[in-house]
Design a protein around this motif. Structure first.
Motif: not given
Ligand SMILES: Cc1ncc(COP(=O)(O)OP(=O)(O)O)c(N)n1
Ligand SMILES: Cc1nc(C(=O)O)sc1CCOP(=O)(O)O
Length: 494
Positions: A160, A191, A193, A198, A200, A278
């Motif tokens: 991240e 991932y 963003t 962002g 997953w 997350r």
């Protein structure tokens, strides 16, 4: 002469004589997505499944001639960038992009699957300086992300931060893909963003050696999906499903890793990723009970009075969707709805108010996508309530799939006057597609603009439940409409 309908996507990339990656993979992908592919070949590589033997960078004049030929006649809706072998190529492409306003996807190709160098030393810095600021999406794998950041990415937890740092270098958004580091719970996690939000995307960990062309295929599938009009988040989901399907179907053709297969629009849920905000935790996810069979006719109503009136008619699934009550009045309405459900042995879902639904031990809750940001999903599962989730797009289906809910609602099938909708109607053919993808694993219901006449064609898609508001609550004779709709559902089920 017929007018142009097919979107045009350019691939500015290298040729792979082995046919598995580069321009060749891009064109195969574009064909599968029904977009027209144009090419600007930046280098000719002599390679097979074992190795890259020779690289010949396209002379500047030839590069410029290709760009000019396309620009004057076949302008790009979307541009996908692949192998940009040296600084001269990067600079020329960057110059062209200064005047280009469409979407740019950049796959920063550096090394082939077989280990061959595809970008000269020092070019990465030039790419960061000149191209990154013009990239709407960068799609590095782990080693490419490491090269861009000039540091090692040591674990899933660092991805991240790495993605955020790449955005800080100038790219509008980034998705970091693949690699052994991203395996967890037998899934691979990518991932994305844009520096503001962002998420997953987790897909099956496909055990194959035949991975040649994965990165090229992923980025060109995103470019093609965007050219087809999909939102970026939907394009990421579709492209990941396309690659998973391609890896699952890939066969070895030479002596080394075989090419990703190009076999059309993804069809199987097993290939589709699930979404989570997350990093997915290690171990099993919360489990929701099933709905004990098909939902059948599913009226969505705004009062316990309506619930009482329709349960008497034999309705077995119903939703209390209250938008104008709060406090004690709201709780009383929910209490009465839950009690009616028990009395008539019916599935009563409570829309939005998941906390009160848990406290009153409702049969289930129905949540929209915005509710998913604030609801305590684990708590709903722990309390043993069923969960239904609204979906309108590929991305939202991936998000619902990440939760493994008790049912998924697909809408709007037609335009609706009962709710302001930021989404266009999905239509019956797309509903049929969803039934094909999701129907084997999920209980489904279709919603949005459905009346008795339309219910027939909706049920012909194979969906076994229709949810509706106005066709029932605005009907002159709701009881008669419900009887007819229940008969249609029964007929469809036999
Ligand atoms: C069965 C079913 N499908 C979709 C919806 C819409 O739910 P949501 O997105 O939460 O929007 P609101 O209903 O809150 O406006 C639904 N209620 N039921
Ligand atoms: C509440 C709602 N949700 C939808 C979705 O697509 O998620 S469509 C919708 C309205 C459904 O009402 P009607 O049957 O009157 O069209």
């Amino acid at each position: 002469m017929a007018s142009r309908k097919k979107p045009i996507v350019w691939s500015i990339a290298g040729s792979d004589s082995g046919g598995g990656a580069g321009i060749q993979a891009d064109l195969a992908t574009f064909h599968n997505f029904a977009v027209h592919g144009c090419t600007v070949i930046t280098a000719i590589t002599a390679q097979n499944s074992f190795a890259v033997g020779h690289v010949s960078v396209t002379p500047r004049r030839t590069l410029a001639a290709q760009i000019n030929a396309l620009d004057s006649d076949l302008p790009a809706d979307v541009i996908k960038l692949g192998m940009l072998a040296d600084e001269g190529v990067v600079s020329m492409v960057a110059k062209y992009l200064e005047g280009y306003i469409g979407f740019v996807v950049c796959d920063p190709v550096m090394v082939s699957t077989s280990g061959g160098e595809l970008m000269a030393t020092g070019v990465c810095e030039c790419l960061i300086e000149k191209l990154l600021p013009r990239c709407d999406l960068l799609t590095p794998n782990l080693s490419e992300a490491e090269a861009i950041l000039n540091r090692k990415i040591k674990g899933l937890d660092e991805i991240e931060r790495a993605a955020a740092d790449i955005v800080a270098l100038g790219a509008r958004s980034v998705i970091i893909t693949g690699g052994h580091l991203t395996a967890r719970n037998n899934e691979r996690h990518d991932y994305w963003t844009d520096g503001i939000e962002g998420f997953w995307l987790s897909g099956a960990n496909i055990d194959t050696l035949n991975t040649h062309g994965t990165g090229c295929t992923f980025s060109s599938a995103i470019a093609a999906a965007i050219a087809r009009g999909y939102d970026l988040r939907d394009a990421l989901v579709i492209a990941k499903a396309y690659v998973s399907q391609g890896l699952r179907m890939a066969v070895q053709l030479g002596g080394g890793p075989g090419p990703v297969a190009h076999v059309g629009w993804p069809q199987r849920l097993a290939d589709f990723p699930s979404f989570s905000r997350r990093l997915p935790a290690l171990g099993p996810r919360p489990v929701f009970p099933s709905c004990d069979g098909e939902l059948g006719l599913y009226p969505v109503v705004d009062s316990a009075d309506w619930i009482a009136r329709l349960l008497v008619c034999g309705v077995k699934t119903i939703q209390l969707r209250v938008k104008n009550l709060q406090g004690e009045a709201l709780r009383k309405e929910i209490q009465r709805a839950v009690a009616l459900g028990r009395e008539y042995n019916a599935r009563v879902f409570i829309n939005d108010f998941w906390k009160i639904a848990i406290e009153e031990q409702a049969y289930g809750v129905h949540l929209g996508q915005e509710d998913l940001d604030v609801a305590d999903i684990a708590m709903i599962a722990k309390a043993g309530l069923r969960l239904g989730v609204s979906t309108h797009t590929y991305y939202e289906v991936a998000r619902a799939h990440g939760l493994r809910p008790s049912y998924i609602a697909i809408g709007p099938v037609y335009s609706t006057t009962s709710k302001q909708m930021p989404f266009s109607p999905q239509g019956v053919p797309q509903l049929r597609r969803w039934v094909g993808i999701l129907g084997g694993d999920y209980t489904l219901t279709a919603i949005g603009g459905i009346d008795i006449k339309r219910a027939k064609e909706v049920l012909r898609t194979g969906v076994r439940s229709v949810a509706m508001i106005s066709a029932i609550t605005q009907a002159e004779d709701p009881e008669a409409v419900v009887a007819e709709l229940m008969a249609l559902h029964e007929a469809a089920a036999t």
